[in-house]
Design a protein around this motif. Structure first.
Motif, mmCIF file in Angstrom:
data_model
loop_
_atom_site.group_PDB
_atom_site.id
_atom_site.type_symbol
_atom_site.label_atom_id
_atom_site.label_comp_id
_atom_site.label_asym_id
_atom_site.label_seq_id
_atom_site.Cartn_x
_atom_site.Cartn_y
_atom_site.Cartn_z
ATOM 1 N N HIS A 1 0.926 -1.115 0.066
ATOM 2 C CA HIS A 1 0.075 -0.084 0.140
ATOM 3 C C HIS A 1 0.886 1.301 0.010
ATOM 4 O O HIS A 1 1.839 1.269 0.824
ATOM 5 N N TRP B 1 2.394 3.363 3.372
ATOM 6 C CA TRP B 1 2.014 2.441 4.629
ATOM 7 C C TRP B 1 3.091 2.632 5.483
ATOM 8 O O TRP B 1 4.414 2.684 5.237
ATOM 9 N N SER C 1 -5.450 -0.005 -3.023
ATOM 10 C CA SER C 1 -6.154 0.955 -2.245
ATOM 11 C C SER C 1 -6.647 -0.137 -0.936
ATOM 12 O O SER C 1 -6.399 -1.343 -1.008
ATOM 13 N N TRP C 2 -7.174 0.477 -0.214
ATOM 14 C CA TRP C 2 -7.839 -0.101 1.297
ATOM 15 C C TRP C 2 -8.848 0.878 1.542
ATOM 16 O O TRP C 2 -8.903 1.726 2.218
ATOM 17 N N SER D 1 -1.326 5.907 7.751
ATOM 18 C CA SER D 1 -1.537 5.718 6.449
ATOM 19 C C SER D 1 -2.228 6.912 5.739
ATOM 20 O O SER D 1 -2.687 7.788 6.438
ATOM 21 N N CYS E 1 -2.551 5.095 -4.563
ATOM 22 C CA CYS E 1 -1.681 4.446 -5.549
ATOM 23 C C CYS E 1 -1.530 5.145 -6.970
ATOM 24 O O CYS E 1 -0.358 4.964 -7.461
#
Length: 88
Positions: A8, A11, A35-36, A51, A64
């Motif tokens: 990520h 991170w 992505s999250w 993050s 990203c």
């Protein structure tokens, strides 16, 4: 060629420069960046404060894209929306 299959952007507070330096140090040629995106009530903002955060969840796809734009040959993008979201 070594490929990091899951990572990520930003991170644990790593900048783009730190991220790429870490890849180089470990001989990683390419990294899949994901992505999250989760609903706000399903992640801990304290845990995620290291993050990139905004209203789409802990790590939006825009993070990203920033990495890919700076080093297109080093990153493969992955989008991981919450499948329960109507816009997923």
């Amino acid at each position: 060629m070594i490929i990091d299959a899951h990572n990520h952007p930003d991170w644990l507070g790593h900048s783009f420069e730190c991220f790429v330096a870490n890849m180089d140090e470990h001989g990683i040629s390419r990294t899949w960046l994901f992505s999250w995106e989760v609903p706000p009530d399903e992640y801990d903002p304290i845990y995620c404060r290291t993050s990139l955060t905004d209203d789409t969840g802990p790590i939006p796809f825009a993070g990203c894209l920033r990495y890919k734009e700076r080093a297109p040959e080093r990153f493969v993008l992955g989008y991981a929306p919450d499948p329960r979201r109507p816009d997923a």
